[in-house]
Scaffold this active site. Structure first.
Site, PDB file in Angstrom:
ATOM      1  N   ASP A 139      10.683  53.786  88.981  1.00 60.07           N
ATOM      2  CA  ASP A 139      10.295  52.906  90.076  1.00 60.07           C
ATOM      3  C   ASP A 139      10.677  53.510  91.426  1.00 60.07           C
ATOM      4  O   ASP A 139       9.884  53.501  92.378  1.00 60.07           O
ATOM      5  CB  ASP A 139      10.965  51.539  89.920  1.00 60.07           C
ATOM      6  N   GLU A 189       6.031  56.071  84.190  1.00 57.63           N
ATOM      7  CA  GLU A 189       4.829  56.108  85.035  1.00 57.63           C
ATOM      8  C   GLU A 189       4.785  57.317  85.961  1.00 57.63           C
ATOM      9  O   GLU A 189       3.751  57.972  86.097  1.00 57.63           O
ATOM     10  CB  GLU A 189       4.742  54.827  85.876  1.00 57.63           C
TER      11      GLU A 189
END
Length: 360
Positions: free
Chosen positions: A21, A255
């Protein structure tokens, strides 16, 4: 566009349990500053996570603010982004509601290839107390989504890094993953391969599993059969990107590294972050449906099988010979996939245009 690009942006980020993140938020903030003339403030609860991803010397244009839920904040910016489930604090939201004009408030979601994302991208959800619209913004792989983070000239820089790869017969692999019960099976298959495999193991959660398989701590270059394991200390983002570009096959997770592997234009295996009720496997299947379209059946099949074996931790070792045989085809496909993705507007550009369109 009816308005000039909004200059002041606030991005809220909570670091859950990994660097992903923080990594994505940092890349976004930096690109907004460098390519869009934006003055972003990155409010992050664990700024120390940035110390390794992005040393202070590389933070020009971005103000990093140590933020916790009760921290009193300055006047809201013109655009406010809640990233990946983070919520701006209540008193800040109240200040947003009182501001004129009100900020454009964006809920930046996690990346997914699931079809429903296209229908939800750009929709608004009114805040229950203030009534302010909070806009869903979904990164994605199609023109109906917000695209992917891609700095100007990134593919060319990746190719330049790839050109520095050592020449030889060995297969270069980078191994960055979460803990994985299938790791022993994979490492054993590599050690027994007829081809030399040089595997870089960046610092991270997979290292303990490698140590377990070796029966010793991986503190220096170590060889077992055909496999050479090379420990790598934690890398700042640009150096990690170069590592991905130089490898012949990348194992990535979450991600941030997942997206960068696609910009590297090399074959990759993605370990997705585990979610309740195996929701992560649905996301994995959705991505593979898109990614394998156009691949020959054998290559698509083994890539799917290997991904699910790796993500279920059932041991992908028996699949390794089949996957390795398909690497030339997967390399060509990775280049074509990257070329398709570059036809999309990148995430930061789409965010800027979206914010411009919503300014009142």
């Amino acid at each position: 566009m009816p308005h000039s690009p909004p200059r002041r942006w606030d991005i809220f980020c909570e670091v859950i349990d990994n660097f992903g993140d923080a990594g994505v938020c940092w890349r976004l903030a930096r690109q907004l500053a460098e390519e869009h003339g934006v003055a972003p403030r990155l409010f992050i609860d664990r700024p120390e996570a940035l110390a390794r991803l992005a040393p202070v010397s590389g933070r020009a244009g971005v103000e990093v603010v140590h933020w916790q839920g009760d921290t009193l904040l300055a006047e809201p910016a013109e655009v406010v982004i809640d990233a990946f489930g983070t919520r701006a604090p209540t008193h800040y939201v109240a200040a947003m509601a009182a501001r004129r004009p009100q900020p454009v408030w964006i809920n930046l979601e996690y990346l997914s290839a699931e079809p429903w994302v296209e229908g939800c991208h750009g929709l608004a959800s009114p805040h229950p107390a203030s009534g302010m619209p909070r806009w869903f913004f979904f990164p994605g792989f199609t023109a109906a989504t917000g695209g992917l983070l891609r700095e100007d000239g990134l593919p060319a820089r990746m190719d330049a890094a790839a050109a520095t790869s050592p020449q030889g017969d060995a297969l270069g692999v980078s191994l960055f993953s979460y803990e994985n019960a299938g790791l022993d099976s994979l490492l054993a298959a590599w050690a027994n391969d007829v081809r030399r495999i040089d595997c870089v193991v960046p610092e991270g959660r997979v290292r303990a599993g490698v140590d377990h398989w070796l029966g010793a701590s991986l503190t220096q270059t170590t060889t077992r059969g055909a496999l050479t394991l090379d420990p790598q200390s934690f890398l700042p983002q640009p150096e990690y990107d170069a590592l991905l570009a130089r490898a012949d096959l990348n194992f990535v997770r979450g991600e941030d590294s997942f997206v960068r592997a696609q910009w590297a234009g090399k074959p990759f295996i993605w370990q997705i972050y585990v979610q309740e009720q195996d929701a992560h496997l649905t996301k994995l299947a959705a991505f593979l449906d898109r990614y394998t379209a156009g691949l020959p059946d054998e290559a698509a099949g083994v890539l799917r099988d290997f991904h699910f074996a790796w993500n279920r931790g059932v041991g992908p070792g028996p699949l390794w010979p089949r996957l390795q045989a398909q690497l030339p085809i997967l390399l060509a496909h990775a280049r074509e996939w990257r070329a398709q993705l570059t036809q999309q507007l990148d995430l930061s550009t789409q965010l800027v245009r979206f914010a411009q369109s919503k300014l009142k």
